[in-house]
Enzyme design. Structure first.
Site, PDB file in Angstrom:
ATOM      1  N   CYS A   1       5.912  -6.955   7.750  1.00  0.00           N
ATOM      2  CA  CYS A   1       7.016  -6.198   8.404  1.00  0.00           C
ATOM      3  C   CYS A   1       7.338  -7.234   9.286  1.00  0.00           C
ATOM      4  O   CYS A   1       6.410  -7.964  10.030  1.00  0.00           O
ATOM      5  CB  CYS A   1       6.692  -5.068   8.942  1.00  0.00           C
TER       6      CYS A   1
ATOM      7  N   GLU B   1       0.761  -1.301  -0.034  1.00  0.00           N
ATOM      8  CA  GLU B   1       0.103   0.063   0.022  1.00  0.00           C
ATOM      9  C   GLU B   1       0.931   1.407  -0.016  1.00  0.00           C
ATOM     10  O   GLU B   1       2.110   1.179   0.586  1.00  0.00           O
ATOM     11  CB  GLU B   1      -0.985   0.064   1.359  1.00  0.00           C
TER      12      GLU B   1
ATOM     13  N   CYS C   1       3.611   8.552   0.913  1.00  0.00           N
ATOM     14  CA  CYS C   1       3.831   7.483   1.908  1.00  0.00           C
ATOM     15  C   CYS C   1       4.207   6.339   1.590  1.00  0.00           C
ATOM     16  O   CYS C   1       3.367   5.435   0.941  1.00  0.00           O
ATOM     17  CB  CYS C   1       2.899   7.311   3.272  1.00  0.00           C
TER      18      CYS C   1
ATOM     19  N   CYS D   1       5.732  -5.063  16.145  1.00  0.00           N
ATOM     20  CA  CYS D   1       5.296  -4.067  17.137  1.00  0.00           C
ATOM     21  C   CYS D   1       3.935  -4.353  17.317  1.00  0.00           C
ATOM     22  O   CYS D   1       2.898  -4.561  16.485  1.00  0.00           O
ATOM     23  CB  CYS D   1       5.382  -2.578  16.831  1.00  0.00           C
TER      24      CYS D   1
ATOM     25  N   CYS E   1       0.817  -2.173  15.861  1.00  0.00           N
ATOM     26  CA  CYS E   1       0.701  -1.750  14.498  1.00  0.00           C
ATOM     27  C   CYS E   1       0.229  -2.812  13.744  1.00  0.00           C
ATOM     28  O   CYS E   1       0.260  -4.005  13.687  1.00  0.00           O
ATOM     29  CB  CYS E   1       2.213  -1.664  13.918  1.00  0.00           C
TER      30      CYS E   1
ATOM     31  N   CYS F   1      -1.319   6.159   9.866  1.00  0.00           N
ATOM     32  CA  CYS F   1      -0.116   5.716  10.421  1.00  0.00           C
ATOM     33  C   CYS F   1      -0.523   4.259  11.201  1.00  0.00           C
ATOM     34  O   CYS F   1      -1.347   4.315  12.105  1.00  0.00           O
ATOM     35  CB  CYS F   1       0.553   6.346  11.441  1.00  0.00           C
TER      36      CYS F   1
HETATM   37  N1  SAH Z   1       9.271   0.367  10.578  1.00  0.00           N
HETATM   38  C1  SAH Z   1       9.208   1.974  10.450  1.00  0.00           C
HETATM   39  C2  SAH Z   1       8.324   2.467   9.418  1.00  0.00           C
HETATM   40  C3  SAH Z   1       7.012   2.485   9.733  1.00  0.00           C
HETATM   41  S1  SAH Z   1       6.638   3.980   9.893  1.00  0.00           S
HETATM   42  C4  SAH Z   1       9.019   2.497  11.816  1.00  0.00           C
HETATM   43  O1  SAH Z   1       8.533   1.738  12.710  1.00  0.00           O
HETATM   44  O2  SAH Z   1       9.259   3.622  12.047  1.00  0.00           O
HETATM   45  C5  SAH Z   1       4.914   4.035  10.584  1.00  0.00           C
HETATM   46  C6  SAH Z   1       4.823   4.900  11.885  1.00  0.00           C
HETATM   47  O3  SAH Z   1       3.630   4.687  12.406  1.00  0.00           O
HETATM   48  C7  SAH Z   1       5.961   4.345  12.924  1.00  0.00           C
HETATM   49  O4  SAH Z   1       6.134   5.448  13.797  1.00  0.00           O
HETATM   50  C8  SAH Z   1       4.994   3.382  13.659  1.00  0.00           C
HETATM   51  O5  SAH Z   1       5.539   3.009  15.053  1.00  0.00           O
HETATM   52  C9  SAH Z   1       3.656   4.169  13.741  1.00  0.00           C
HETATM   53  N2  SAH Z   1       2.395   3.264  13.831  1.00  0.00           N
HETATM   54  C10 SAH Z   1       2.496   1.941  13.940  1.00  0.00           C
HETATM   55  N3  SAH Z   1       1.297   1.617  14.369  1.00  0.00           N
HETATM   56  C11 SAH Z   1       0.434   2.975  14.499  1.00  0.00           C
HETATM   57  C12 SAH Z   1      -0.818   3.031  14.829  1.00  0.00           C
HETATM   58  N4  SAH Z   1      -1.809   2.056  15.189  1.00  0.00           N
HETATM   59  N5  SAH Z   1      -1.190   4.320  15.302  1.00  0.00           N
HETATM   60  C13 SAH Z   1      -0.172   5.356  14.963  1.00  0.00           C
HETATM   61  N6  SAH Z   1       0.817   5.079  14.551  1.00  0.00           N
HETATM   62  C14 SAH Z   1       1.356   3.784  14.272  1.00  0.00           C
END
Ligand code: SAH
Length: 359
Positions: A105, A85, A98, A109, A112, A350
């Protein structure tokens, strides 16, 4: 392909060298989608390109839009069937895409949606670039709604409208460093897509070897680090990667990055109700970003009210708690903003990118 690769290919077809430059401009400046649109080439060369090369590998299945078409999410599939996406966000004075660097991934986390998919595969540089070209084509199709100020000139009939490329889609870019950097280099090329170094942002879960490599890159792009918690216990609970790269080492590596590049790093901090959003944790975070001599790390904190991910027991912080958290940080002298939300209704915000088949 890079210019050199196109030169090599055309040389093997006994085409003059300058033809390679024409093809390259067609791809990255004019954004021709098919060889037949490359009207400055001979008919023979166009049909040879059609027979021997493939210009696109992603299959775009669907585009979802919201915010009066100012946010668009594209769902695509790779040739092997894995999903991906990307999201285009148009603002009054800029436009950002983006981009995903992996399908799924491996970082897992807890908060996420992409993490729930697990790792499916790495994206190639071309597949990252295709997402950017999709966004730029969308923008060109939107006409005057895009306020980035770029106007066609006699010299350049196709000015680039996109102002920012952020690697914040699916995947961990530093887990696919070489292919990711190759995409940056190609999009950066002044003779091609010509995105300035400041137009790029890469976000990492905190893979220290990647941060260290980026610190030594030939030009400095923007770095964002997903921190999300100010102590190891809490961070490990949310992000398994913290076991391998604990906070103290991560902050050391960021400090050395800012020292080498002179660039301000942004820390992303999602806010989860009563998990990581108390005033006490805000003060801990401020302490973490303060040097022993009382000065601050060259940084900025980006607070992100958590976006809902189905199947998790988590809850986004209430607005009042976000405000208090922000105030604590500001009082401690840490520059800090709350991220503007885009695309929540279409699962494009995000952390919501879960691929075409999920959600
Ligand atoms: N793997 C990289 C790139 C992903 S960026 C990283 O972790 O930074 C996406 C951003 O959105 C990251 O900061 C991630 O932690 C955040 N993110 C993940 N799940 C989210 C959610 N449910 N709500 C808001 N931000 C989230």
């Amino acid at each position: 392909m890079t210019l050199e690769q196109i030169e090599e290919l055309l040389a093997s077809w006994s085409e003059p060298k300058f033809r390679a430059g024409q093809v390259y401009r067609q791809l990255y400046v004019n954004l021709a989608r098919r060889p037949e649109y490359m009207t400055d080439l001979s008919k023979d060369l166009r049909s040879k390109l059609l027979e021997e090369t493939r210009m696109e590998t992603l299959r775009f299945d669907k585009v979802l839009t919201c915010d009066k078409d100012m946010t668009k999410k594209a769902l695509f599939h790779l040739p092997d069937g894995n999903p991906g996406e990307c999201v285009l966000m148009v603002y009054k004075d800029r436009a950002t895409v983006c981009v995903s660097s992996q399908s799924g991934c491996p970082m897992a986390c807890a908060f996420c949606a992409t993490g729930k998919l697990g790792f499916l595969c790495d994206l190639t540089p071309g597949q990252m670039i295709e997402q950017v070209l999709w966004a730029e084509r969308e923008l060109r199709g939107m006409g005057r709604k895009v306020g980035t100020g770029a106007q066609p000139t006699q010299k350049n009939r196709f000015p680039r409208l996109l102002s920012n490329i952020v690697f914040m889609g699916m995947g961990e870019p530093f887990n696919n460093y070489d292919q990711w950097w190759e995409a940056v280099e190609r999009l950066h090329d002044p003779d091609g897509f010509n995105m300035g170094a400041r137009g790029f942002t890469v976000s990492t879960v905190g893979l220290i070897p990647g941060i260290d490599r980026l610190a030594d890159a030939p030009y400095a792009i923007n770095l964002a680090v997903s921190l999300h918690a100010p102590n190891d216990e809490l961070r490990f609970d949310m992000m398994p990667v913290n076991k391998r790269y604990p906070i103290a080492d991560l902050i050391d590596s960021v400090r050395s990055y800012t020292g080498k590049t002179g660039r301000r790093v942004s820390f992303e901090y999602i806010l989860l109700q009563e998990k990581n959003d108390t005033p006490e944790l805000a003060r801990q975070l401020a302490g973490l970003l303060t040097n022993p001599d009382g000065s601050h790390l060259l940084c900025h904190v980006n607070l992100i009210p958590w976006n809902h991910v189905p199947g998790t027991p988590l809850e986004r912080s209430q607005r009042a708690r976000v405000d208090i958290f922000q105030k604590e940080l500001s009082n401690a002298g840490i520059p800090c903003t709350v991220r503007i939300e885009r695309g929540t209704e279409i699962g494009a915000a995000c952390g919501q990118l879960a691929g075409a088949n999920a959600g």
